[in-house]
Design an enzyme around this catalytic site. Structure first.
Site, PDB file in Angstrom:
ATOM      1  N   HIS A   1       0.844  -1.202   0.000  1.00 48.96           N
ATOM      2  CA  HIS A   1       0.000   0.000   0.000  1.00 48.96           C
ATOM      3  C   HIS A   1       0.879   1.252   0.000  1.00 48.96           C
ATOM      4  CE1 HIS A   1      -3.098  -2.641   2.223  1.00 48.96           C
ATOM      5  NE2 HIS A   1      -3.685  -2.312   1.093  1.00 48.96           N
TER       6      HIS A   1
ATOM      7  N   ARG B   1      -1.696  -5.684  -8.692  1.00 50.66           N
ATOM      8  CA  ARG B   1      -0.645  -6.659  -8.407  1.00 50.66           C
ATOM      9  C   ARG B   1      -0.601  -7.630  -9.577  1.00 50.66           C
ATOM     10  NH1 ARG B   1      -2.719  -7.354  -2.344  1.00 50.66           N
ATOM     11  NH2 ARG B   1      -4.608  -6.966  -3.516  1.00 50.66           N
TER      12      ARG B   1
ATOM     13  N   SER C   1      -2.481  -7.892   2.485  1.00 54.29           N
ATOM     14  CA  SER C   1      -2.856  -7.840   3.903  1.00 54.29           C
ATOM     15  C   SER C   1      -3.273  -9.226   4.387  1.00 54.29           C
ATOM     16  CB  SER C   1      -4.012  -6.864   4.114  1.00 54.29           C
ATOM     17  OG  SER C   1      -3.651  -5.584   3.706  1.00 54.29           O
TER      18      SER C   1
ATOM     19  N   LYS D   1     -16.472  -7.671   5.185  1.00 52.17           N
ATOM     20  CA  LYS D   1     -15.213  -8.423   5.025  1.00 52.17           C
ATOM     21  C   LYS D   1     -14.668  -8.898   6.371  1.00 52.17           C
ATOM     22  CE  LYS D   1     -12.485  -7.393   0.908  1.00 52.17           C
ATOM     23  NZ  LYS D   1     -11.211  -6.800   0.469  1.00 52.17           N
TER      24      LYS D   1
HETATM   25  P1  ADP Z   1      -9.696  -3.725  -1.068  1.00 53.51           P
HETATM   26  O1  ADP Z   1     -10.563  -4.437  -0.057  1.00 53.51           O
HETATM   27  O2  ADP Z   1     -10.345  -2.479  -1.636  1.00 53.51           O
HETATM   28  O3  ADP Z   1      -9.108  -4.602  -2.125  1.00 53.51           O
HETATM   29  P2  ADP Z   1      -6.968  -3.510  -0.011  1.00 53.51           P
HETATM   30  O4  ADP Z   1      -6.519  -2.766   1.196  1.00 53.51           O
HETATM   31  O5  ADP Z   1      -6.742  -4.974  -0.040  1.00 53.51           O
HETATM   32  O6  ADP Z   1      -8.495  -3.119  -0.172  1.00 53.51           O
HETATM   33  O7  ADP Z   1      -6.293  -2.891  -1.305  1.00 53.51           O
HETATM   34  C1  ADP Z   1      -6.454  -1.546  -1.667  1.00 53.51           C
HETATM   35  C2  ADP Z   1      -5.794  -1.312  -3.014  1.00 53.51           C
HETATM   36  O8  ADP Z   1      -4.388  -1.453  -2.883  1.00 53.51           O
HETATM   37  C3  ADP Z   1      -6.226  -2.279  -4.108  1.00 53.51           C
HETATM   38  O9  ADP Z   1      -6.266  -1.573  -5.341  1.00 53.51           O
HETATM   39  C4  ADP Z   1      -5.110  -3.299  -4.139  1.00 53.51           C
HETATM   40  O10 ADP Z   1      -4.984  -3.905  -5.408  1.00 53.51           O
HETATM   41  C5  ADP Z   1      -3.920  -2.394  -3.826  1.00 53.51           C
HETATM   42  N1  ADP Z   1      -2.807  -3.141  -3.245  1.00 53.51           N
HETATM   43  C6  ADP Z   1      -2.772  -3.802  -2.071  1.00 53.51           C
HETATM   44  N2  ADP Z   1      -1.556  -4.386  -1.888  1.00 53.51           N
HETATM   45  C7  ADP Z   1      -0.814  -4.059  -2.967  1.00 53.51           C
HETATM   46  C8  ADP Z   1       0.521  -4.362  -3.401  1.00 53.51           C
HETATM   47  N3  ADP Z   1       1.333  -5.137  -2.688  1.00 53.51           N
HETATM   48  N4  ADP Z   1       0.939  -3.861  -4.592  1.00 53.51           N
HETATM   49  C9  ADP Z   1       0.109  -3.106  -5.340  1.00 53.51           C
HETATM   50  N5  ADP Z   1      -1.152  -2.785  -5.013  1.00 53.51           N
HETATM   51  C10 ADP Z   1      -1.610  -3.256  -3.850  1.00 53.51           C
END
Ligand code: ADP
Length: 172
Positions: A20, A97, A135, A44
């Site tokens: 993030h 990703r 995460s 979630k």
């Molecule tokens: P959500 O429940 O909206 O997917 P997340 O916190 O899992 O929330 O992710 C928020 C955003 O950050 C999403 O667009 C996800 O693809 C991106 N993201 C999370 N981890 C990474 C990473 N390691 N590299 C690139 N983008 C990431």
């Protein structure tokens, strides 16, 4: 005066990872102000409360704010495009990703574009080193006693360890 470009980076951030943070750092370079929107996302079943997630993101982004980047961290639980309008954001930033993210992100961007054609979704890629971090896996690895130091900040690592301690105790 030229118009300020505000970007909205929404996510669950349960918890915020170095993946993030990579996207946040890149985001700061492409907009004048970045609003990080922490989704309540009760469906979630997040490990951390919304307030705790906001506070962790605030903590980890402090060095960027110190460097002069304008960053705001806000909780939200309404429709994303409505929230974007509320904060004056013209662009939604998302991280991509692997191929596995593509379908979901593609659908979400398409649906949001239908809901508000004025708001553009822009995808950013994290560096090779941070791309695989999620995460979900950080939580699984941490709970099972693996080393998560390279995936999250030291402060977030501590918060996770406190949670795991409570979880393990309540299992006994
Ligand atoms: P959500 O429940 O909206 O997917 P997340 O916190 O899992 O929330 O992710 C928020 C955003 O950050 C999403 O667009 C996800 O693809 C991106 N993201 C999370 N981890 C990474 C990473 N390691 N590299 C690139 N983008 C990431």
């Amino acid at each position: 005066m030229t118009k300020k470009h505000v970007g909205l980076y929404p996510g669950t951030f349960d918890p915020v990872t170095k993946g993030h943070m990579d996207i946040i750092t890149r985001g700061c370079r492409v907009v004048d102000k970045l609003v990080i929107a922490v989704a309540r996302n009760d469906r979630k079943g997040p490990l951390f409360s919304t307030e705790a997630r906001v506070s962790m993101v605030l903590h980890d982004t402090a060095p960027l704010r110190d460097k002069g980047f304008e960053i705001e961290v806000l909780p939200f639980d309404n429709l994303l495009v409505n929230f974007a309008r509320e904060v004056g954001a013209g662009v939604i930033l998302r991280g991509l990703r692997a191929v596995s993210d593509f379908e979901y992100e593609f659908q979400m961007a398409g649906m949001n574009a239908r809901l508000d054609a004025e708001i553009e979704t822009v995808f950013l890629m994290a560096s090779e080193k941070q791309q695989f971090i999620s995460s979900r896996f950080v939580k699984e690895i941490g709970y099972l006693g693996g080393d998560i130091a390279s995936f999250v900040s030291p402060a977030t690592k501590l918060k996770l360890e406190e949670k795991f301690k409570i979880m393990r105790k309540s299992k006994d």
